[in-house]
Design a protein around this motif. Structure first.
Motif, PDB file in Angstrom:
ATOM      1  N   ARG A 227       7.265   5.860  11.449  1.00 22.51           N
ATOM      2  CA  ARG A 227       6.668   4.999  12.487  1.00 22.51           C
ATOM      3  C   ARG A 227       7.372   3.652  12.580  1.00 22.51           C
ATOM      4  NH1 ARG A 227       0.424   4.490  12.192  1.00 22.51           N
ATOM      5  NH2 ARG A 227       0.845   3.373  14.140  1.00 22.51           N
ATOM      6  N   GLY A 228       8.612   3.618  12.141  1.00 22.45           N
ATOM      7  CA  GLY A 228       9.407   2.416  12.332  1.00 22.45           C
ATOM      8  C   GLY A 228       9.485   1.527  11.112  1.00 22.45           C
ATOM      9  N   GLN A 229      10.426   0.593  11.193  1.00 23.59           N
ATOM     10  CA  GLN A 229      10.752  -0.254  10.047  1.00 23.59           C
ATOM     11  C   GLN A 229       9.627  -1.216   9.691  1.00 23.59           C
ATOM     12  OE1 GLN A 229      14.941  -1.440   9.301  1.00 23.59           O
ATOM     13  NE2 GLN A 229      14.197  -3.494   9.771  1.00 23.59           N
ATOM     14  N   ASP A 230       8.978  -1.809  10.685  1.00 22.00           N
ATOM     15  CA  ASP A 230       7.913  -2.768  10.391  1.00 22.00           C
ATOM     16  C   ASP A 230       6.744  -2.097   9.679  1.00 22.00           C
ATOM     17  OD1 ASP A 230       9.356  -4.819  11.494  1.00 22.00           O
ATOM     18  OD2 ASP A 230       8.307  -4.815  13.415  1.00 22.00           O
ATOM     19  N   TYR A 231       6.407  -0.889  10.096  1.00 22.45           N
ATOM     20  CA  TYR A 231       5.304  -0.163   9.464  1.00 22.45           C
ATOM     21  C   TYR A 231       5.639   0.155   8.006  1.00 22.45           C
ATOM     22  CZ  TYR A 231       1.343   3.097   9.140  1.00 22.45           C
ATOM     23  OH  TYR A 231       0.174   3.722   8.789  1.00 22.45           O
ATOM     24  N   ALA A 232       6.889   0.533   7.761  1.00 24.43           N
ATOM     25  CA  ALA A 232       7.301   0.867   6.391  1.00 24.43           C
ATOM     26  C   ALA A 232       7.338  -0.369   5.494  1.00 24.43           C
ATOM     27  CB  ALA A 232       8.656   1.557   6.406  1.00 24.43           C
ATOM     28  N   LYS A 233       7.902  -1.463   6.006  1.00 28.25           N
ATOM     29  CA  LYS A 233       8.097  -2.634   5.140  1.00 28.25           C
ATOM     30  C   LYS A 233       6.808  -3.415   4.909  1.00 28.25           C
ATOM     31  CE  LYS A 233       9.426  -6.236   8.478  1.00 28.25           C
ATOM     32  NZ  LYS A 233      10.513  -7.148   8.896  1.00 28.25           N
ATOM     33  N   ALA A 234       5.715  -3.026   5.570  1.00 27.89           N
ATOM     34  CA  ALA A 234       4.443  -3.710   5.356  1.00 27.89           C
ATOM     35  C   ALA A 234       3.962  -3.577   3.916  1.00 27.89           C
ATOM     36  CB  ALA A 234       3.387  -3.156   6.312  1.00 27.89           C
ATOM     37  N   LEU A 235       4.501  -2.609   3.188  1.00 27.48           N
ATOM     38  CA  LEU A 235       4.111  -2.400   1.793  1.00 27.48           C
ATOM     39  C   LEU A 235       5.035  -3.128   0.818  1.00 27.48           C
ATOM     40  CD1 LEU A 235       1.802  -0.596   0.587  1.00 27.48           C
ATOM     41  CD2 LEU A 235       3.590   1.017  -0.055  1.00 27.48           C
ATOM     42  N   TYR A 236       6.047  -3.783   1.338  1.00 33.11           N
ATOM     43  CA  TYR A 236       7.079  -4.408   0.517  1.00 33.11           C
ATOM     44  C   TYR A 236       6.455  -5.370  -0.499  1.00 33.11           C
ATOM     45  CZ  TYR A 236      11.803  -6.301  -0.330  1.00 33.11           C
ATOM     46  OH  TYR A 236      13.013  -6.666  -0.880  1.00 33.11           O
ATOM     47  N   ALA A 237       6.716  -5.093  -1.787  1.00 29.16           N
ATOM     48  CA  ALA A 237       6.212  -5.920  -2.897  1.00 29.16           C
ATOM     49  C   ALA A 237       4.696  -6.035  -2.912  1.00 29.16           C
ATOM     50  CB  ALA A 237       6.843  -7.318  -2.861  1.00 29.16           C
ATOM     51  N   ASP A 238       4.014  -5.085  -2.261  1.00 32.19           N
ATOM     52  CA  ASP A 238       2.543  -5.093  -2.222  1.00 32.19           C
ATOM     53  C   ASP A 238       2.057  -3.651  -2.239  1.00 32.19           C
ATOM     54  OD1 ASP A 238      -0.044  -5.993  -2.086  1.00 32.19           O
ATOM     55  OD2 ASP A 238       0.011  -6.503   0.045  1.00 32.19           O
ATOM     56  N   TRP A 239       2.414  -2.916  -3.287  1.00 33.90           N
ATOM     57  CA  TRP A 239       2.233  -1.463  -3.322  1.00 33.90           C
ATOM     58  C   TRP A 239       0.773  -1.031  -3.293  1.00 33.90           C
ATOM     59  CZ3 TRP A 239       6.134  -0.741  -7.940  1.00 33.90           C
ATOM     60  CH2 TRP A 239       7.421  -1.074  -7.495  1.00 33.90           C
ATOM     61  N   GLY A 240      -0.099  -1.846  -3.803  1.00 37.57           N
ATOM     62  CA  GLY A 240      -1.516  -1.512  -3.791  1.00 37.57           C
ATOM     63  C   GLY A 240      -2.292  -2.322  -2.782  1.00 37.57           C
ATOM     64  N   GLY A 241      -1.590  -2.856  -1.762  1.00 42.04           N
ATOM     65  CA  GLY A 241      -2.229  -3.688  -0.758  1.00 42.04           C
ATOM     66  C   GLY A 241      -2.696  -2.890   0.442  1.00 42.04           C
ATOM     67  N   PRO A 242      -1.972  -2.928   1.571  1.00 39.23           N
ATOM     68  CA  PRO A 242      -2.456  -2.280   2.802  1.00 39.23           C
ATOM     69  C   PRO A 242      -2.586  -0.769   2.706  1.00 39.23           C
ATOM     70  CG  PRO A 242      -0.182  -3.028   3.073  1.00 39.23           C
ATOM     71  CD  PRO A 242      -0.686  -3.624   1.797  1.00 39.23           C
ATOM     72  N   ALA A 243      -1.874  -0.137   1.787  1.00 34.29           N
ATOM     73  CA  ALA A 243      -1.955   1.326   1.688  1.00 34.29           C
ATOM     74  C   ALA A 243      -3.339   1.792   1.250  1.00 34.29           C
ATOM     75  CB  ALA A 243      -0.897   1.852   0.713  1.00 34.29           C
ATOM     76  N   VAL A 244      -4.053   0.974   0.502  1.00 31.67           N
ATOM     77  CA  VAL A 244      -5.371   1.391   0.008  1.00 31.67           C
ATOM     78  C   VAL A 244      -6.380   1.532   1.147  1.00 31.67           C
ATOM     79  CG1 VAL A 244      -7.324   0.755  -1.453  1.00 31.67           C
ATOM     80  CG2 VAL A 244      -4.992   0.524  -2.318  1.00 31.67           C
ATOM     81  N   PRO A 245      -6.625   0.497   1.954  1.00 31.98           N
ATOM     82  CA  PRO A 245      -7.563   0.697   3.076  1.00 31.98           C
ATOM     83  C   PRO A 245      -7.053   1.714   4.094  1.00 31.98           C
ATOM     84  CG  PRO A 245      -6.489  -1.444   3.243  1.00 31.98           C
ATOM     85  CD  PRO A 245      -6.161  -0.911   1.889  1.00 31.98           C
ATOM     86  N   ASP A 246      -5.732   1.828   4.238  1.00 38.57           N
ATOM     87  CA  ASP A 246      -5.193   2.839   5.155  1.00 38.57           C
ATOM     88  C   ASP A 246      -5.570   4.240   4.687  1.00 38.57           C
ATOM     89  OD1 ASP A 246      -4.075   0.669   6.397  1.00 38.57           O
ATOM     90  OD2 ASP A 246      -1.988   1.286   6.116  1.00 38.57           O
TER      91      ASP A 246
END
Length: 695
Positions: free
Chosen positions: A514-533
């Motif tokens: 889904r593109g570069q911005d969607y992928a890099k949203a986890l950069y250095a925050d592995w347990g951040g946005p992926a959890v609620p997603d």
């Protein structure tokens, strides 16, 4: 009781042709089809098929060939307890070269040749080391090889046995089949092992073991004289050879830097093959990765020999989070032209048109993979064939013919003929068992995360269930994180669904497709946005009355296990979890796994950015938040995500009295290969979840 009754009713309503739902025994029945290659006349397609020998407890790969019209299929190799891979037709169409370790005393893969009309293959002599890749010259007289240097310890031992002195090289890597150095006390020949001397920045790699000074080098094998010679000068790793149409040059990928371990800077090179080893000519200078061998995509010469198509990686600092594009560069050197710059998706495997004017390639898109086309001069990317399925690994041939792999949620990869925009199935390696097994229904979902971000995922219902009422439900997380769940066949979904579980899955931020911005949203925050997603899929299934909120489980492998640990450290709803080959104390990964370059790029050095490292390690340092009974699993030879990471999480939960188990699989790396262990793992998953979600 209502949930259990619904499961039993669903089992009774299985399709008439099916004998059973997908279960652990079916893992050994699946064939893995790969590497389709079209012959020079466009009349046959060769490919590899990996199957399981249950009695031997191993998987073996053999070569097959199907005619373009699909009327005839021939098994080319099939020796018991041996494997063959990488079938490559000679340009004159007479021979098939392949790679096999048949009978090699050092367990090295060697170059083999067989008459494509039939007969037994023969190993070509004079090759020292393990053959990793092969490419025919246009005149069919020479084969370019990527050969990994032989183990210097083995050479030293052989020299000692012959009565000559030979000093072992520093940093000798461990053979994949050998015991770890920490426990190996006596070699199979009765002699003590040599010390392992480490002096590299990146010194570990899964399967390979400890990294020494062995290189992957480009060699030329002369078929007439049965001799080989180096193609290049220098002491560097070289990968992905591709011949120019006139046979005078070879393009390849390499990091020819003072310390390649510290850099992502793969570049494209060409080398003249006329005589003695030559200094290569560097074509690309982009600071990021050009044709990284991990992408498995060879550079492609245009038929007129004027241009080379290759893959250019994303921004250096994003490494695997960045989107890779298709680029074209003049073969004589010059400025590259990125022809898919406007396409915010990863691409792979370029194939030229016969007139050198356009290219076809695979595109990793939102939960799918498709074939697209673009002009060599750039312009709009045009669709060729797509849909809700996985179409990938294109192999080009004459007459505009192309062979691809195609998978769907209800069928593993098979070889298909692509002619124009029409697809036709050629291989049928999985037809037999698919007729007997009942599969769960897979549908796509569109969800909203806690902050409103749109998240895409999947809902899988057990076989025969058209609508569910509060069944036990398992959230399954994918690895990577720079990968995605897609429209291909996913055996974990079918395993759980076949056992009566609803399965939900998402492609949270950090996923590709889904593109570069969607992928890099986890950069250095592995347990951040992926959890609620990830949790959005559970919330959706509960809100719709599909999932029983009191019987929720979560599972994953690799980053999927990391996300599982992040989830249970953030949400106490889950009654059971299965975490395989994951890490939670990220500090423990520094210097003990293979990701040192990525760690320092993404999170910095621990002593300089401790806050970042601790923030990403909260399931371990705040494990007191976890109340979920958790099953941990890992292989004891995993250098990707080493066993110690699972041991730490197991110990932490055990210390606090949380119900937990740790299952260690001897001799297994990050990706398991032993069939009995694959079945055992599946059975333990089901038993663990049954214990907490069905009792």
């Amino acid at each position: 009781m209502r949930g259990l009754a619904a499961i039993l009713l669903a089992s009774a309503a299985l399709p008439a042709h099916a004998t059973h739902p997908f279960g652990p025994d079916d893992l050994a029945r699946m064939a893995a089809v790969s590497d389709p290659q079209v012959d020079p006349k466009g009349e046959w397609v060769a490919y590899s098929v990996e199957t399981t020998d249950v009695e031997a407890d191993k998987r073996f790969t053999h070569l097959w060939m199907t005619s373009w019209d699909g009327a005839r299929t021939v098994q080319l190799t099939g020796r018991k307890a041996e494997s063959e891979s990488s079938p490559r037709f000679s340009p004159d169409g007479h021979w098939i070269a392949f790679i096999s370790g048949r009978g090699d005393e050092h367990d090295d893969d060697q170059l083999w040749l067989m008459d494509r009309a039939g007969g037994e293959g023969r190993k070509l002599p004079g090759i020292e080391g393990s053959v990793e890749d092969i490419a025919w010259s246009p005149d069919a007289k020479t084969i370019a090889l990527i050969v990994k240097d032989p183990d210097p310890n083995e050479k030293a031992n052989a020299a000692a046995e012959a009565g000559t002195a030979a000093a072992p090289a520093a940093g000798t890597p461990q053979k994949p089949e050998a015991k770890p150095a920490a426990v190996a006390s006596v070699k199979k020949d009765g002699k003590p092992p040599k010390p392992i001397v480490i002096d590299r920045f990146q010194f570990k790699e899964d399967i390979t073991g400890y990294l020494g000074r062995q290189r992957h080098r480009l060699w030329l094998y002369d078929l007439a004289t049965q001799t080989m010679r180096r193609a290049t000068t220098g002491d560097y790793d070289e990968y992905l050879p591709a011949w120019s149409p006139d046979g005078r040059s070879i393009a390849f990928s390499s990091k020819r830097l003072p310390d390649p371990d510290r850099s992502y800077d793969f570049n494209l090179f060409t080398v003249s093959v006329g005589g003695a080893p030559a200094e290569p000519h560097q074509l690309t200078t982009y600071a990021g990765a050009d044709n990284d061998p991990e992408w498995g995509s060879h550079p492609a010469w245009s038929p007129d020999g004027r241009s080379i198509a290759y893959l250019q990686g994303g921004p250096v600092e994003l490494f695997s989070y960045g989107v890779r594009h298709l680029a074209v560069i003049p073969a004589a050197g010059g400025t590259p032209h990125v022809v898919t710059a406007a396409l915010d998706r990863n691409v792979n495997d370029p194939v030229w048109s016969a007139d050198s004017r356009s290219l076809r390639f695979s595109v990793e898109d939102d939960e799918t993979s498709r074939i697209a086309e673009v002009s060599a001069a750039g312009g709009p990317v045009k669709p060729v064939v797509g849909g809700f399925r996985l179409i990938h690994a294109p192999g080009g041939g004459p007459k505009g013919r192309m062979a691809v792999l195609l998978s769907t949620p209800s069928s593993p990869d098979e070889v298909y003929a692509l002619e124009g925009t029409s697809l036709r199935e050629l291989s049928h390696a999985n037809d037999g068992w698919l007729r007997e097994v009942a599969l769960g229904t897979v549908t796509r979902t569109v969800l909203r995360s806690r902050d409103g971000t749109e998240v895409h995922g999947f809902l899988i219902l057990p076989p025969g269930v058209s609508s569910a009422s509060k069944l036990p439900t398992i959230l399954v997380n994918h690895g990577g994180p720079q990968s995605q769940f897609d429209a291909g066949f996913e055996e974990r979904w079918q395993l759980f669904a076949g056992h009566g579980y609803i399965v939900v899955a998402t492609n949270p931020r950090g996923s590709t497709g889904r593109g570069q911005d969607y992928a890099k949203a986890l950069y250095a925050d592995w347990g951040g946005p992926a959890v609620p997603d990830a949790l959005s899929a559970v919330d959706d299934a509960v809100a719709k009355g599909i999932a029983d909120p009191n019987r929720l489980g979560v599972a994953g492998w690799s980053y999927g296990a990391m996300l599982t640990n992040y989830v249970i450290a953030s949400d106490t709803r889950f009654k059971a979890a299965a975490s395989g080959a994951g890490i939670s104390n990220i500090l423990a990964g520094y210097g003990t796994d293979q990701y040192i370059r990525d760690y320092e790029m993404e999170m910095g050095k621990p002593w300089e950015h401790m806050d970042v490292w601790l923030r990403n390690s909260y399931p371990f340092y705040h494990n007191d938040r976890i109340v979920t009974p958790t099953l941990f699993m890992a292989g004891d030879k995993d250098f990707n995500v080493p066993l110690l990471n699972s041991e730490q999480m197991y110990q932490a939960l055990k210390s606090r009295g949380i119900d937990t188990q740790l299952i260690i699989y001897p001799g297994e790396y990050h990706g398991f290969t032993r069939p009995s262990f694959l079945k055992d793992r599946a059975e333990r998953w089901l038993a663990w979840f049954d214990r907490y979600l069905k009792s």
